[in-house]
Design a protein around this motif. Structure first.
Motif, PDB file in Angstrom:
ATOM      1  N   THR A   1      -0.603   4.195   9.535  1.00 28.58           N
ATOM      2  CA  THR A   1      -2.011   3.913   9.241  1.00 28.58           C
ATOM      3  C   THR A   1      -2.216   2.419   9.032  1.00 28.58           C
ATOM      4  O   THR A   1      -3.186   1.840   9.522  1.00 28.58           O
ATOM      5  CB  THR A   1      -2.478   4.696   7.995  1.00 28.58           C
ATOM      6  N   VAL A   2      -1.283   1.797   8.308  1.00 29.47           N
ATOM      7  CA  VAL A   2      -1.346   0.350   8.091  1.00 29.47           C
ATOM      8  C   VAL A   2      -1.256  -0.369   9.437  1.00 29.47           C
ATOM      9  O   VAL A   2      -2.026  -1.292   9.726  1.00 29.47           O
ATOM     10  CB  VAL A   2      -0.227  -0.121   7.142  1.00 29.47           C
ATOM     11  N   ASP A   3      -0.334   0.062  10.282  1.00 30.46           N
ATOM     12  CA  ASP A   3      -0.148  -0.534  11.605  1.00 30.46           C
ATOM     13  C   ASP A   3      -1.439  -0.429  12.423  1.00 30.46           C
ATOM     14  O   ASP A   3      -1.890  -1.412  13.016  1.00 30.46           O
ATOM     15  CB  ASP A   3       1.005   0.162  12.336  1.00 30.46           C
ATOM     16  N   GLN A   4      -2.050   0.751  12.443  1.00 30.80           N
ATOM     17  CA  GLN A   4      -3.301   0.943  13.181  1.00 30.80           C
ATOM     18  C   GLN A   4      -4.408   0.055  12.624  1.00 30.80           C
ATOM     19  O   GLN A   4      -5.187  -0.527  13.376  1.00 30.80           O
ATOM     20  CB  GLN A   4      -3.759   2.396  13.120  1.00 30.80           C
ATOM     21  N   GLY A   5      -4.476  -0.056  11.300  1.00 27.75           N
ATOM     22  CA  GLY A   5      -5.504  -0.882  10.658  1.00 27.75           C
ATOM     23  C   GLY A   5      -5.363  -2.350  11.029  1.00 27.75           C
ATOM     24  O   GLY A   5      -6.352  -3.004  11.386  1.00 27.75           O
ATOM     25  N   VAL A   6      -4.151  -2.868  10.959  1.00 25.17           N
ATOM     26  CA  VAL A   6      -3.916  -4.275  11.295  1.00 25.17           C
ATOM     27  C   VAL A   6      -4.252  -4.522  12.761  1.00 25.17           C
ATOM     28  O   VAL A   6      -4.934  -5.492  13.104  1.00 25.17           O
ATOM     29  CB  VAL A   6      -2.454  -4.681  10.985  1.00 25.17           C
ATOM     30  N   ARG A   7      -3.790  -3.638  13.623  1.00 32.21           N
ATOM     31  CA  ARG A   7      -4.070  -3.809  15.056  1.00 32.21           C
ATOM     32  C   ARG A   7      -5.575  -3.729  15.337  1.00 32.21           C
ATOM     33  O   ARG A   7      -6.104  -4.479  16.163  1.00 32.21           O
ATOM     34  CB  ARG A   7      -3.316  -2.770  15.882  1.00 32.21           C
ATOM     35  N   HIS A   8      -6.278  -2.848  14.626  1.00 34.88           N
ATOM     36  CA  HIS A   8      -7.719  -2.718  14.824  1.00 34.88           C
ATOM     37  C   HIS A   8      -8.446  -3.985  14.347  1.00 34.88           C
ATOM     38  O   HIS A   8      -9.362  -4.467  15.023  1.00 34.88           O
ATOM     39  CB  HIS A   8      -8.249  -1.484  14.093  1.00 34.88           C
ATOM     40  N   ILE A   9      -8.045  -4.521  13.217  1.00 36.91           N
ATOM     41  CA  ILE A   9      -8.651  -5.759  12.698  1.00 36.91           C
ATOM     42  C   ILE A   9      -8.465  -6.892  13.705  1.00 36.91           C
ATOM     43  O   ILE A   9      -9.410  -7.627  14.019  1.00 36.91           O
ATOM     44  CB  ILE A   9      -8.052  -6.131  11.328  1.00 36.91           C
TER      45      ILE A   9
ATOM     46  N   MET B   1      -0.167   4.670   1.406  1.00 34.80           N
ATOM     47  CA  MET B   1      -0.637   4.757   2.783  1.00 34.80           C
ATOM     48  C   MET B   1       0.546   4.789   3.751  1.00 34.80           C
ATOM     49  O   MET B   1       1.461   3.982   3.626  1.00 34.80           O
ATOM     50  CB  MET B   1      -1.512   3.531   3.081  1.00 34.80           C
TER      51      MET B   1
ATOM     52  N   CYS C   1       0.860  -1.192   0.000  1.00 37.27           N
ATOM     53  CA  CYS C   1       0.000   0.000   0.000  1.00 37.27           C
ATOM     54  C   CYS C   1       0.890   1.234   0.000  1.00 37.27           C
ATOM     55  O   CYS C   1       0.980   1.950   1.009  1.00 37.27           O
ATOM     56  CB  CYS C   1      -0.915   0.002   1.218  1.00 37.27           C
TER      57      CYS C   1
END
Length: 102
Positions: A25-33, A21, A18
């Motif tokens: 942001t990628v780190d936050q997205g993975v952790r949120h998932i 991005m 990505c």
């Protein structure tokens, strides 16, 4: 040779894919998932990712076990075990790869 990928490798690889991005942001997205998946399982839910697989809980009843060292009876409490069932596409991809490596 067996390849191991951990969470930070996963985030790095996804961030590289990505390009537009920021890595944070990628780190936050993975952790949120992952948090959403854990929260769903904690609440006895089921997580289904089509083509990949599903996560659910298998419930084990309380039972009486034995201490192998002493032979003494031990109460084993009821518990829930996370279970992953691969989807058809994942099973086929893994089996096709295994067939090609033989």
């Amino acid at each position: 040779m067996r390849q191991v990928i951990n969470k930070s490798d996963f985030i790095d690889n996804l961030g590289a894919a990505c390009e537009q991005m920021p890595e944070s942001t990628v780190d936050q997205g993975v952790r949120h998932i992952l948090t959403l998946m854990v929260d769903t399982l904690v609440n006895d839910g089921r997580v289904e990712i089509r083509g990949f697989g599903s996560f659910c809980l298998h419930h084990r009843d309380a039972r009486v076990g034995r201490n192998p060292k002493t032979g003494e009876s031990v109460e084993v409490p009821a518990k829930a075990i996370p279970h992953f069932k691969p989807g058809k596409a994942l099973r086929e991809a893994v089996n096709d790869n295994a067939d090609n490596n033989d």
